[in-house]
Design a protein around this motif. Structure first.
Motif, PDB file in Angstrom:
ATOM      1  N   GLY A 132      64.152   9.328  80.271  1.00 47.23           N
ATOM      2  CA  GLY A 132      63.063   9.379  81.227  1.00 47.23           C
ATOM      3  C   GLY A 132      63.135   8.360  82.341  1.00 47.23           C
ATOM      4  O   GLY A 132      62.262   8.353  83.215  1.00 47.23           O
ATOM      5  N   ASP A 133      64.134   7.485  82.366  1.00 44.83           N
ATOM      6  CA  ASP A 133      64.280   6.538  83.471  1.00 44.83           C
ATOM      7  C   ASP A 133      64.899   7.239  84.674  1.00 44.83           C
ATOM      8  O   ASP A 133      65.743   8.126  84.526  1.00 44.83           O
ATOM      9  N   PHE A 134      64.492   6.836  85.870  1.00 40.00           N
ATOM     10  CA  PHE A 134      65.034   7.450  87.077  1.00 40.00           C
ATOM     11  C   PHE A 134      65.053   6.425  88.201  1.00 40.00           C
ATOM     12  O   PHE A 134      64.268   5.469  88.224  1.00 40.00           O
ATOM     13  N   TYR A 135      65.962   6.624  89.132  1.00 42.61           N
ATOM     14  CA  TYR A 135      66.069   5.757  90.303  1.00 42.61           C
ATOM     15  C   TYR A 135      66.791   6.526  91.403  1.00 42.61           C
ATOM     16  O   TYR A 135      67.524   7.482  91.141  1.00 42.61           O
ATOM     17  N   ASP A 136      66.590   6.090  92.638  1.00 41.22           N
ATOM     18  CA  ASP A 136      67.289   6.710  93.757  1.00 41.22           C
ATOM     19  C   ASP A 136      67.071   5.876  95.011  1.00 41.22           C
ATOM     20  O   ASP A 136      66.124   5.079  95.098  1.00 41.22           O
ATOM     21  N   ILE A 137      67.955   6.099  95.974  1.00 40.74           N
ATOM     22  CA  ILE A 137      67.834   5.543  97.320  1.00 40.74           C
ATOM     23  C   ILE A 137      67.841   6.713  98.284  1.00 40.74           C
ATOM     24  O   ILE A 137      68.732   7.558  98.230  1.00 40.74           O
ATOM     25  N   GLN A 138      66.847   6.782  99.167  1.00 36.06           N
ATOM     26  CA  GLN A 138      66.772   7.876 100.115  1.00 36.06           C
ATOM     27  C   GLN A 138      66.634   7.333 101.534  1.00 36.06           C
ATOM     28  O   GLN A 138      65.563   6.872 101.936  1.00 36.06           O
TER      29      GLN A 138
END
Length: 429
Positions: A173-179
Motif C-alpha cells: 500500500g505504499d506509493f510515491y511519485d514525482i510529477q
C-alpha cells in the motif's frame, strides 16, 4: 534504488528464490553444471560397489541418482540419469557371480525410482514456472504502480527504496511519485491503511489522480482536494461492490517545487526537466483571461500539504531539521471535519535534501521493542560524513539502518524517498 543496485536488491525475491539461487550456484562460467552432482554420485556408487565384498552390495543405492537429479536438473536430464542408472545397475550387477547378484527385485526398484523421479521433476519444473510467472505479474504490477523515474526527473535529484512486508507479493500500500507539470514539480508519498490487493487498488487510484492533477492544476490545494475526493469515491465504489473497505484511508505528504522564474523546472534545468508548455491541439494554449493570476513563488520555497503523515526531514551537510507536522486529516476522512489540511510554505535552500518515509521506517522495532530513531541516526550520520545528505547515499543509509534495527524483519511496507533540487552544473574552467 535508482542507478546502481544494492546488495539487498540483488537478492532473489521470495517465491522464486530457491529456483533462481539454485541456478546461480550450479553454473560455471555461464554454463549449467547441474548434471555434475548426480553424475559424481553415480560414479561413486559404482566404484564403491566394485570394491566391496559380495556380502555387502550397494549398487541398489544407485536409485538415489535420479532422485538427486530431479531436485536440480530438468525433466530431460532427470530422465537421462534414470536410464543411465538402470543401464549401469544392469551392467555392474551382471558382472558379479550369480550368488552375489542382487537380481530382478532391485532392478525393478531402480526402474520405478527413475520413473517416479522423472515425474517429480516434471511437477517441480511446472511449479517453478508458475512461480516465475506470478513473480513477473507482481513485478509488472509494481512497476506500473511505482513507475521508474528518470535521473533528474522534474528537475529533482531523487532516490527511492521500496521494501514490501509481503515478500510474496512484492507490492503493497505504499506509493510515491514525482510529477513535473505546467506549474512546477509535485512530489507525493503516502501509505494506504491495510495490506494486500485492496491497499494496492487504493494506491493505484490515488497515483492516477495525482499524475493528472499535479500536471494541470495551478494550485497545490486543488491537487490535495482532488486526492481527497478520489479517495472518497474509491471507498464508495468498493462499498457498492460489497468489499470490506468502508473504513479505508491513507496518510500522504504532498510537496510542490514551484517553477523557476525562467519557466523551467526547479533547479534551473530548463524545459528538459518538465513536460513542456500546455498544449491544445498540438499548439501552445493561449492564456485565458478568466484564469486567476498566480503570484510568483518566493525563492527556494516549497509548498507542503500533510495528510496526517510523518513530517519530512530536511537534511543538509550542516544538520537535520523537521518540517512542521501540518495537522491535516488523513485522506478519506474529510467527512469527519470540514476544514482542509493547511498549506505550509517551507524554505528549502540549495543542497538541502527532503527525506520522506512511511511508518515502516519509524515504527520498525528491535528485539527490545524500541522504535527506530530515524532523526537521531540521520543526524549522527550527517555529522560523521556530510556527503550522507546526497539523496542516493541518504536513502541507502536509512534502508540499511532500518533493516539492521529490526533484524531484517519488516512488520509493514517500507518506503524511503529522498529528493532535492537539482543543482546546475558548475562551469568548466
Amino acid at each position: 534504488m535508482r542507478g546502481r543496485r544494492s546488495a539487498i536488491e540483488q537478492l532473489p525475491p521470495a517465491g522464486r528464490a530457491d529456483a533462481v539461487q539454485r541456478q546461480r550456484v550450479l553454473r560455471l562460467r555461464g554454463r549449467s553444471v547441474a548434471w555434475l552432482p548426480p553424475l559424481l554420485l553415480l560414479l561413486g556408487i559404482t566404484l564403491l560397489d566394485a570394491n566391496t565384498s559380495g556380502e555387502f552390495r550397494i549398487i541398489s543405492w544407485i536409485v538415489l541418482v535420479p532422485g538427486i537429479a530431479a531436485a536440480i536438473c530438468g525433466v530431460w536430464g532427470t530422465g537421462a540419469f534414470a536410464a543411465l542408472s538402470l543401464i549401469t545397475y544392469f551392467a555392474v550387477d551382471t558382472s558379479w557371480p550369480h550368488q552375489y547378484q542382487t537380481g530382478l527385485p532391485d532392478f525393478i526398484l531402480v526402474a520405478v525410482g527413475g520413473i517416479l523421479a522423472t515425474l517429480a521433476c516434471a511437477v517441480r519444473v511446472r511449479g517453478e514456472q508458475r512461480m516465475l510467472h506470478m513473480r513477473d505479474v507482481a513485478e509488472t504490477t509494481r512497476r506500473t504502480l511505482l513507475r521508474p523515474l528518470a535521473p533528474g526527473w522534474g528537475g529533482l535529484d531523487h532516490a527511492a527504496v521500496y521494501l514490501a512486508a509481503d515478500s510474496e507479493a512484492r507490492v503493497g500500500g505504499d506509493f510515491y511519485d514525482i510529477q513535473p507539470g505546467l506549474h512546477g514539480t509535485r512530489v507525493l508519498l503516502g501509505d494506504v491503511q491495510g495490506k494486500g490487493l485492496a491497499a494496492v487498488e487504493s494506491a493505484a487510484a490515488l497515483l492516477g489522480t495525482f499524475r493528472e492533477a499535479a500536471y494541470h492544476e495551478p494550485l497545490l490545494r486543488t491537487v490535495a482536494d482532488r486526492l481527497e475526493i478520489r479517495m472518497l469515491r474509491h471507498v464508495n465504489y468498493c462499498a457498492s461492490l460489497g468489499y470490506d473497505d468502508d473504513d479505508r484511508f491513507a496518510t500522504a505528504i504532498l510537496v510542490a517545487f514551484p517553477k523557476s522564474p525562467a519557466g523551467g523546472p526547479p533547479g534551473g534545468d530548463g524545459p528538459a526537466g518538465g513536460d513542456g508548455p500546455a498544449l491544445w491541439g498540438g499548439h501552445p494554449r493561449p492564456p485565458d483571461p478568466a484564469d486567476p493570476p498566480i503570484p510568483p513563488p518566493a525563492p527556494y520555497t516549497v509548498e507542503v500539504v500533510n495528510f496526517g503523515h510523518e513530517p519530512p526531514l530536511v537534511i543538509s551537510p550542516d544538520g537535520v531539521r523537521s518540517l512542521p507536522p501540518g495537522d491535516g486529516l488523513l485522506l478519506g476522512l474529510s467527512e469527519l471535519a470540514h476544514h482542509p489540511p493547511p498549506l505550509l510554505h517551507v524554505t528549502l535552500a540549495p543542497g538541502e535534501t527532503l527525506l520522506l518515509v512511511t511508518d515502516g521506517v519509524t515504527e520498525a522495532r528491535d528485539s527490545a521493542g524500541e522504535f527506530f530513531p530515524l532523526r537521531e541516526r540521520v543526524t549522527r550520520a550527517v555529522a560523521q560524513d556530510p556527503r550522507t545528505a546526497d539523496p542516493q547515499l541518504l536513502a541507502e543509509f536509512v534502508r540499511d539502518a532500518t533493516l539492521r534495527h529490526c533484524g531484517g524483519h519488516l512488520a509493514d511496507d517500507t518506503t524511503i524517498f529522498a529528493v532535492r533540487r537539482r543543482q546546475p552544473p558548475e562551469p568548466q574552467p
